[in-house]
Design a protein around this motif. Structure first.
Motif, mmCIF file in Angstrom:
data_model
loop_
_atom_site.group_PDB
_atom_site.id
_atom_site.type_symbol
_atom_site.label_atom_id
_atom_site.label_comp_id
_atom_site.label_asym_id
_atom_site.label_seq_id
_atom_site.Cartn_x
_atom_site.Cartn_y
_atom_site.Cartn_z
ATOM 1 N N TYR A 34 0.858 -1.180 0.000
ATOM 2 C CA TYR A 34 0.000 0.000 0.000
ATOM 3 C C TYR A 34 0.894 1.229 0.000
ATOM 4 N N LEU A 35 0.751 2.089 -1.004
ATOM 5 C CA LEU A 35 1.536 3.317 -1.072
ATOM 6 C C LEU A 35 0.610 4.525 -1.093
ATOM 7 N N GLY A 36 0.980 5.558 -0.335
ATOM 8 C CA GLY A 36 0.143 6.752 -0.300
ATOM 9 C C GLY A 36 0.960 8.018 -0.194
ATOM 10 N N THR A 37 0.395 9.067 -0.733
ATOM 11 C CA THR A 37 0.960 10.405 -0.600
ATOM 12 C C THR A 37 -0.073 11.288 0.071
ATOM 13 N N SER A 38 0.345 12.036 1.075
ATOM 14 C CA SER A 38 -0.518 13.011 1.752
ATOM 15 C C SER A 38 -1.789 12.344 2.269
ATOM 16 N N THR A 39 -2.966 12.721 1.777
ATOM 17 C CA THR A 39 -4.197 12.097 2.269
ATOM 18 C C THR A 39 -4.184 10.586 2.033
ATOM 19 N N GLY A 40 -3.495 10.148 0.987
ATOM 20 C CA GLY A 40 -3.355 8.711 0.731
ATOM 21 C C GLY A 40 -2.647 7.991 1.863
ATOM 22 N N SER A 41 -1.665 8.675 2.482
ATOM 23 C CA SER A 41 -0.925 8.057 3.583
ATOM 24 C C SER A 41 -1.795 7.917 4.831
ATOM 25 N N LEU A 42 -2.811 8.762 4.962
ATOM 26 C CA LEU A 42 -3.751 8.640 6.081
ATOM 27 C C LEU A 42 -4.681 7.443 5.897
ATOM 28 N N LEU A 43 -5.054 7.180 4.645
ATOM 29 C CA LEU A 43 -6.015 6.120 4.349
ATOM 30 C C LEU A 43 -5.412 4.723 4.441
ATOM 31 N N ILE A 44 -4.205 4.556 3.889
ATOM 32 C CA ILE A 44 -3.709 3.197 3.643
ATOM 33 C C ILE A 44 -3.499 2.321 4.883
ATOM 34 N N PRO A 45 -3.061 2.842 6.047
ATOM 35 C CA PRO A 45 -2.922 1.926 7.195
ATOM 36 C C PRO A 45 -4.243 1.316 7.612
ATOM 37 N N HIS A 46 -5.311 2.097 7.575
ATOM 38 C CA HIS A 46 -6.631 1.606 7.985
ATOM 39 C C HIS A 46 -7.207 0.650 6.942
ATOM 40 N N LEU A 47 -7.002 0.964 5.669
ATOM 41 C CA LEU A 47 -7.471 0.064 4.609
ATOM 42 C C LEU A 47 -6.753 -1.275 4.686
ATOM 43 N N ALA A 48 -5.448 -1.229 4.942
ATOM 44 C CA ALA A 48 -4.654 -2.460 5.025
ATOM 45 C C ALA A 48 -5.090 -3.341 6.193
ATOM 46 N N ASN A 49 -5.550 -2.725 7.269
ATOM 47 C CA ASN A 49 -6.019 -3.486 8.434
ATOM 48 C C ASN A 49 -7.490 -3.890 8.309
ATOM 49 N N GLY A 50 -8.144 -3.464 7.221
ATOM 50 C CA GLY A 50 -9.555 -3.786 7.037
ATOM 51 C C GLY A 50 -10.487 -2.936 7.871
ATOM 52 N N HIS A 51 -9.983 -1.829 8.399
ATOM 53 C CA HIS A 51 -10.790 -0.950 9.256
ATOM 54 C C HIS A 51 -11.471 0.126 8.411
ATOM 55 N N ILE A 52 -12.313 -0.310 7.495
ATOM 56 C CA ILE A 52 -12.926 0.622 6.543
ATOM 57 C C ILE A 52 -13.974 1.497 7.220
ATOM 58 N N GLN A 53 -14.789 0.927 8.086
ATOM 59 C CA GLN A 53 -15.801 1.731 8.787
ATOM 60 C C GLN A 53 -15.139 2.795 9.648
ATOM 61 N N LYS A 54 -14.018 2.441 10.240
ATOM 62 C CA LYS A 54 -13.287 3.379 11.102
ATOM 63 C C LYS A 54 -12.783 4.574 10.311
ATOM 64 N N ILE A 55 -12.149 4.318 9.171
ATOM 65 C CA ILE A 55 -11.595 5.421 8.382
ATOM 66 C C ILE A 55 -12.732 6.204 7.716
ATOM 67 N N TYR A 56 -13.841 5.542 7.408
ATOM 68 C CA TYR A 56 -15.020 6.251 6.895
ATOM 69 C C TYR A 56 -15.525 7.258 7.938
ATOM 70 N N ASP A 57 -15.632 6.810 9.174
ATOM 71 C CA ASP A 57 -16.101 7.694 10.244
ATOM 72 C C ASP A 57 -15.159 8.887 10.429
ATOM 73 N N ILE A 58 -13.865 8.632 10.300
ATOM 74 C CA ILE A 58 -12.882 9.713 10.449
ATOM 75 C C ILE A 58 -13.045 10.740 9.341
ATOM 76 N N TYR A 59 -13.106 10.268 8.096
ATOM 77 C CA TYR A 59 -13.149 11.177 6.950
ATOM 78 C C TYR A 59 -14.487 11.914 6.833
ATOM 79 N N THR A 60 -15.546 11.320 7.313
ATOM 80 C CA THR A 60 -16.851 11.971 7.172
ATOM 81 C C THR A 60 -17.229 12.776 8.415
ATOM 82 N N ASN A 61 -16.318 12.887 9.365
ATOM 83 C CA ASN A 61 -16.557 13.719 10.547
ATOM 84 C C ASN A 61 -15.451 14.743 10.780
ATOM 85 N N VAL A 62 -14.496 14.791 9.873
ATOM 86 C CA VAL A 62 -13.366 15.712 10.035
ATOM 87 C C VAL A 62 -13.808 17.144 9.738
#
Length: 307
Positions: A34-62
């Motif tokens: 998983y490679l990311g730049t800027s906002t991509g780097s915020l997404l990829i650790p959670h996507l790699a761990n399968g924590h999609i609902q978690k990162i969704y909640d973060i991005y839609t409440n920021v």
């Protein structure tokens, strides 16, 4: 070996989250890198761990406060439309303190550690998921790629934060004696790096339209004009990264799947609006679904013709 690559794009990362969710949950795609730049780097650790609902909640409440400890922008309303203007008081305060940036993003640093725990970090290492974030070493005038396998939890959280620091509007970071900033200043979409690291198939989510031919409204003061100029430079850099990535894919016989935004989502990706970002996430899911349906339809047509 399959890689997921997500470009920089600030608040537009919500769209990338939607695309990635569809690919992982609906298409059942798994990735080795998983490679990311800027906002991509915020997404990829959670996507790699399968924590999609978690990162969704973060991005839609920021919101702006989640990112900035000193926000150089202020939101204005003109009729039904919101737009971003300079926050003169905060910028002046930075100048009085003799800071080299117009804003500070220390709140983002705190929230990265809050959302991405040491247990999450260790889980990625145990599952041998390689997470790589892009940073720009301004002291050495070079782009660097930081792998989770090479650093401790605290250091890797710093690299994620540094990858997102869109200087001069966010913090200028100093680490290991060097000064660093947003990875997008050097490489917006690291497709070529994924291929160099052995990827044989790459899914690249690019937070810009494939056709960048559109009219922009330039800022009416030097500050907002600077935002527009930075956007222009990064658009050109992104085009260069895509061309390099496509050439590398052809030379190495790598399958490259690109996912662009169907429309230009925003003129200022440092404006974080919960309502808009929720809509962009859903738009990302819908776009990925439509794209896969289109590709499958044309694939079946080719099979029929071959038969």
């Amino acid at each position: 070996m399959r890689a997921l690559v997500i470009s920089g794009g600030g608040s537009k990362g919500a769209f990338a989250g939607g695309v990635a969710q569809y690919l992982i949950e609906n298409q059942k795609r798994t990735y080795d890198i998983y490679l990311g730049t800027s906002t991509g780097s915020l997404l990829i650790p959670h996507l790699a761990n399968g924590h999609i609902q978690k990162i969704y909640d973060i991005y839609t409440n920021v919101n702006q406060r989640s990112i900035f400890s000193n926000n150089p922008f202020v939101t204005r309303k003109k009729g039904d439309k919101e737009y971003v203007a300079i926050n003169y008081i905060n910028v002046l305060w930075q100048l009085i303190k003799r800071k080299r940036t117009f804003g500070e993003s220390k709140n983002l640093r705190k929230n990265i550690r809050k959302a991405f725990s040491e247990q999450d970090f260790e889980l990625l290492k145990q599952n041998k998921r390689e997470i790589i974030v892009t940073v720009s070493n301004l002291s050495k005038n070079r782009v660097e790629y930081k792998s989770i396998f090479d650093y401790s939890y605290n250091d890797f959280c710093d690299w994620i934060w540094i990858s997102c620091n869109y200087v001069p509007f966010m913090s200028l970071a100093k680490k290991n004696g060097f000064e660093y900033a947003d990875g997008g200043l050097g490489c917006v979409i690291p497709i070529r790096e994924a291929i160099k690291r052995g990827a044989t198939e790459v899914d690249a989510i690019i937070l810009e339209t494939e056709n960048m031919d559109h009219n922009k409204v330039l800022g009416k003061n030097p500050f907002s004009l600077m935002v527009n100029l930075y956007s222009f430079v990064l658009d050109q850099l992104e085009s260069h990264d895509i061309v390099e990535g496509r050439l590398a894919a052809i030379n190495k016989d790598v399958k490259l799947n690109t996912y662009f935004t169907p429309t230009r989502l925003t003129e200022n990706s440092l404006y974080f609006n919960k309502k808009l970002m929720s809509a962009w996430w859903e738009q990302g899911i819908e776009y990925a679904e439509e794209r896969e349906r289109f590709l499958n339809k044309h694939k079946s047509k080719r099979v029929d013709l071959a038969g």
